[in-house]
Design a protein around this motif. Structure first.
Motif, short mmCIF file in Angstrom:
data_model
loop_
_atom_site.label_atom_id
_atom_site.label_comp_id
_atom_site.label_asym_id
_atom_site.label_seq_id
_atom_site.Cartn_x
_atom_site.Cartn_y
_atom_site.Cartn_z
N ASN A 54 0.82 -1.22 0.00
CA ASN A 54 0.00 0.00 0.00
C ASN A 54 0.84 1.26 0.00
OD1 ASN A 54 0.92 0.08 2.61
ND2 ASN A 54 -1.09 0.26 3.56
N GLY A 55 2.16 1.08 -0.09
CA GLY A 55 3.05 2.22 -0.14
C GLY A 55 4.42 1.79 -0.63
N ILE A 56 5.22 2.75 -1.09
CA ILE A 56 6.56 2.44 -1.60
C ILE A 56 7.51 3.57 -1.27
CG2 ILE A 56 5.70 1.00 -3.48
CD1 ILE A 56 7.13 4.15 -4.56
N HIS A 57 8.79 3.34 -1.54
CA HIS A 57 9.80 4.40 -1.44
C HIS A 57 10.69 4.30 -2.66
CE1 HIS A 57 13.27 1.84 -0.59
NE2 HIS A 57 12.42 1.08 0.10
N MET A 63 16.25 5.97 -11.04
CA MET A 63 15.39 6.64 -12.02
C MET A 63 14.09 7.08 -11.35
SD MET A 63 14.11 3.28 -14.06
CE MET A 63 13.49 1.87 -13.15
N ALA A 64 13.44 8.06 -11.96
CA ALA A 64 12.10 8.44 -11.52
C ALA A 64 11.12 7.37 -12.00
CB ALA A 64 11.73 9.80 -12.11
N ILE A 65 10.08 7.14 -11.21
CA ILE A 65 9.10 6.11 -11.56
C ILE A 65 7.67 6.62 -11.45
CG2 ILE A 65 10.60 4.18 -10.91
CD1 ILE A 65 8.90 3.90 -8.32
N ASP A 66 6.79 5.99 -12.21
CA ASP A 66 5.35 6.17 -12.04
C ASP A 66 4.89 5.10 -11.05
OD1 ASP A 66 5.14 8.22 -13.87
OD2 ASP A 66 4.36 6.96 -15.48
N VAL A 67 3.99 5.48 -10.17
CA VAL A 67 3.45 4.57 -9.17
C VAL A 67 1.93 4.63 -9.24
CG1 VAL A 67 3.34 4.01 -6.72
CG2 VAL A 67 5.41 5.02 -7.66
N VAL A 79 -2.33 7.79 -9.06
CA VAL A 79 -1.10 7.63 -9.84
C VAL A 79 -0.19 8.81 -9.51
CG1 VAL A 79 -0.09 7.46 -12.15
CG2 VAL A 79 -2.36 6.50 -11.72
N ARG A 80 1.06 8.51 -9.22
CA ARG A 80 2.04 9.55 -8.89
C ARG A 80 3.34 9.26 -9.63
NH1 ARG A 80 -1.89 11.45 -7.40
NH2 ARG A 80 -2.58 11.94 -5.31
N THR A 81 4.09 10.33 -9.95
CA THR A 81 5.45 10.19 -10.45
C THR A 81 6.37 10.58 -9.31
OG1 THR A 81 4.77 10.69 -12.71
CG2 THR A 81 7.11 10.94 -12.19
N MET A 82 7.32 9.70 -9.00
CA MET A 82 8.21 9.95 -7.86
C MET A 82 9.67 9.94 -8.31
SD MET A 82 6.40 7.64 -4.90
CE MET A 82 7.71 7.99 -3.75
N PRO A 83 10.43 11.00 -7.96
CA PRO A 83 11.86 11.00 -8.23
C PRO A 83 12.58 10.10 -7.22
CG PRO A 83 11.23 13.01 -7.12
CD PRO A 83 9.97 12.23 -7.36
N ARG A 86 12.63 9.39 -2.40
CA ARG A 86 11.39 9.85 -1.77
C ARG A 86 10.65 8.71 -1.08
NH1 ARG A 86 10.22 15.00 -4.07
NH2 ARG A 86 12.32 15.83 -4.31
N LEU A 87 9.82 9.08 -0.12
CA LEU A 87 8.96 8.13 0.57
C LEU A 87 7.52 8.46 0.19
CD1 LEU A 87 8.57 5.90 2.71
CD2 LEU A 87 8.45 7.70 4.43
#
Length: 121
Positions: A54-57, A63-67, A79-83, A86-87
């Motif tokens: 239910n969560g990631i870091h 690389m930046a990822i889409d979650v 949907v989020r893009t995370m560099p 980050r948590l």
């Protein structure tokens, strides 16, 4: 839906007008596979499904990822893009998390409210 095991499969993204995008998928259900995820990789062909999650870091990622956070019926909650470094905030209704290279999910039609299915090999 059933229970998945670590391995490969296909992610089917059900879009508008009956359009379906087929995406190569890695499935990570064991603690070890979920913990490793995309760490240490420079790229990914397709997506990886972490279940349950239910969560990631993105600490130690290159690389930046889409979650995409999915509920128990595989509906996309957010949907989020995370560099890197980050948590992500855990999502209470999330049961599974999809990860892909930044920008990929928009191409496939993965957005809040979309539905996906998983075909395991």
């Amino acid at each position: 839906m059933g229970r998945w095991r670590d391995g490969r499969g296909t992610l089917l993204v059900h879009g508008d007008g009956g359009r379906v995008a087929a995406v190569p998928l890695e499935i990570a259900t064991s603690y070890r596979a979920r913990t490793k995820g995309l760490l240490g990789r420079d790229g990914l062909d397709g997506a990886i499904l972490l279940s349950p999650a239910n969560g990631i870091h993105t600490f130690r990622m290159r690389m930046a990822i889409d979650v995409a956070y999915l509920d128990r019926r595989l509906n996309v909650i957010a949907v989020r893009t995370m560099p890197p470094g980050r948590l992500g905030r855990p999502r209470l209704r999330s049961r599974h998390v999809l990860e892909a290279e930044a920008g990929a999910m928009a191409e496939w039609g993965v957005r809040t409210g979309a539905r996906v299915t998983v075909e395991a090999e």
